[in-house]
Design a protein around this motif. Structure first.
Motif, PDB file in Angstrom:
ATOM      1  N   GLY A  98      34.919  20.617 113.447  1.00  0.00           N
ATOM      2  CA  GLY A  98      36.136  19.894 113.546  1.00  0.00           C
ATOM      3  C   GLY A  98      36.633  20.274 114.131  1.00  0.00           C
ATOM      4  N   VAL A  99      37.806  20.346 114.603  1.00  0.00           N
ATOM      5  CA  VAL A  99      38.502  21.162 115.636  1.00  0.00           C
ATOM      6  C   VAL A  99      39.830  21.678 115.972  1.00  0.00           C
ATOM      7  CG1 VAL A  99      37.783  18.794 117.260  1.00  0.00           C
ATOM      8  CG2 VAL A  99      40.309  19.095 115.931  1.00  0.00           C
ATOM      9  N   VAL A 100      40.348  22.315 116.912  1.00  0.00           N
ATOM     10  CA  VAL A 100      41.774  22.777 116.700  1.00  0.00           C
ATOM     11  C   VAL A 100      42.112  22.368 118.196  1.00  0.00           C
ATOM     12  CG1 VAL A 100      39.897  25.132 118.279  1.00  0.00           C
ATOM     13  CG2 VAL A 100      42.476  25.368 116.818  1.00  0.00           C
ATOM     14  N   THR A 101      43.760  22.905 117.837  1.00  0.00           N
ATOM     15  CA  THR A 101      44.384  22.573 118.806  1.00  0.00           C
ATOM     16  C   THR A 101      45.840  24.098 119.352  1.00  0.00           C
ATOM     17  OG1 THR A 101      46.293  22.186 117.752  1.00  0.00           O
ATOM     18  CG2 THR A 101      45.188  20.415 118.374  1.00  0.00           C
ATOM     19  N   ASP A 102      45.987  24.256 120.720  1.00  0.00           N
ATOM     20  CA  ASP A 102      46.526  25.301 120.471  1.00  0.00           C
ATOM     21  C   ASP A 102      47.940  25.114 121.421  1.00  0.00           C
ATOM     22  OD1 ASP A 102      45.949  25.462 123.623  1.00  0.00           O
ATOM     23  OD2 ASP A 102      44.365  25.745 122.966  1.00  0.00           O
ATOM     24  N   ASP A 103      49.219  26.230 121.664  1.00  0.00           N
ATOM     25  CA  ASP A 103      50.481  25.636 122.137  1.00  0.00           C
ATOM     26  C   ASP A 103      50.701  25.355 123.728  1.00  0.00           C
ATOM     27  OD1 ASP A 103      51.684  25.911 120.083  1.00  0.00           O
ATOM     28  OD2 ASP A 103      51.553  28.582 120.062  1.00  0.00           O
ATOM     29  N   PHE A 104      49.140  25.373 124.377  1.00  0.00           N
ATOM     30  CA  PHE A 104      48.819  25.661 125.495  1.00  0.00           C
ATOM     31  C   PHE A 104      48.311  24.388 126.272  1.00  0.00           C
ATOM     32  CE2 PHE A 104      48.840  29.673 123.447  1.00  0.00           C
ATOM     33  CZ  PHE A 104      49.792  30.172 123.902  1.00  0.00           C
ATOM     34  N   SER A 105      47.675  23.557 126.065  1.00  0.00           N
ATOM     35  CA  SER A 105      47.557  21.944 125.549  1.00  0.00           C
ATOM     36  C   SER A 105      46.760  20.854 124.722  1.00  0.00           C
ATOM     37  CB  SER A 105      45.854  22.446 126.396  1.00  0.00           C
ATOM     38  OG  SER A 105      44.638  22.014 125.830  1.00  0.00           O
ATOM     39  N   ASP A 106      47.544  20.174 124.743  1.00  0.00           N
ATOM     40  CA  ASP A 106      47.074  19.212 123.824  1.00  0.00           C
ATOM     41  C   ASP A 106      45.820  18.200 124.021  1.00  0.00           C
ATOM     42  OD1 ASP A 106      49.927  18.325 124.129  1.00  0.00           O
ATOM     43  OD2 ASP A 106      49.136  16.955 125.719  1.00  0.00           O
ATOM     44  N   HIS A 107      44.733  18.982 124.569  1.00  0.00           N
ATOM     45  CA  HIS A 107      43.590  19.406 124.269  1.00  0.00           C
ATOM     46  C   HIS A 107      42.890  19.531 122.206  1.00  0.00           C
ATOM     47  CE1 HIS A 107      39.062  18.158 124.856  1.00  0.00           C
ATOM     48  NE2 HIS A 107      38.436  19.461 124.480  1.00  0.00           N
ATOM     49  N   ALA A 108      41.929  19.325 122.211  1.00  0.00           N
ATOM     50  CA  ALA A 108      41.548  19.678 120.715  1.00  0.00           C
ATOM     51  C   ALA A 108      40.108  20.263 121.160  1.00  0.00           C
ATOM     52  CB  ALA A 108      41.293  17.931 119.280  1.00  0.00           C
TER      53      ALA A 108
END
Length: 140
Positions: free
Chosen positions: A97-107
């Motif tokens: 799976g993946v995770v996103t954060d508030d600081f980039s659009d990257h998965a």
């Protein structure tokens, strides 16, 4: 609060069991390591409300579709929280799976988090790098 969204490959029942084990006395929200608040979010709960198109453009190719649920984790602003967050996210992504954060659009994948990979100069949950980028004078 700073937030991340985890899109695990493990099913909801497996994720709930993992969160219950980490927070046996409190759930919905689960409180992990006294600083991480976790909720299951679905499209019905406005999971993608406020998301920018660029975030979708990174998430969908990383997973192959737009997931209909995720775990939202909020980190208390009263603590640094990066170590606790990394441990929890790596646990939830143990099966992929993946995770996103508030600081980039990257998965972000688990291997990228473990290796401190960078995307556009930032690592996973790099609130300091993001802040520094915003406060640096721009060269015109």
């Amino acid at each position: 609060m700073r937030s991340v969204f985890v899109f695990p490959r493990l099913d909801q029942a497996g994720i709930v069991a993992a969160l219950d084990a980490l927070s046996p006395s409190q759930n919905e929200p689960w409180l992990v390591e006294d600083v991480l608040y976790c909720w299951l979010k679905s499209e019905d709960d406005h999971l993608y409300q406020g998301w920018e198109q660029e975030a979708d453009e990174h998430l969908i190719p990383a997973i192959g579709h737009r997931p209909d649920w995720a775990i939202e984790i909020e980190v208390s602003g009263r603590v640094e929280g990066t170590g606790q967050l990394r441990r929890l996210v790596l646990t939830l992504l143990e099966h992929g799976g993946v995770v996103t954060d508030d600081f980039s659009d990257h998965a972000w994948t688990a291997s990228e988090i473990r290796s401190h990979a960078r995307y556009e100069g930032l690592t996973f949950f790099d609130f300091r790098g993001s802040y520094n980028r915003l406060t640096q004078p721009q060269a015109w």
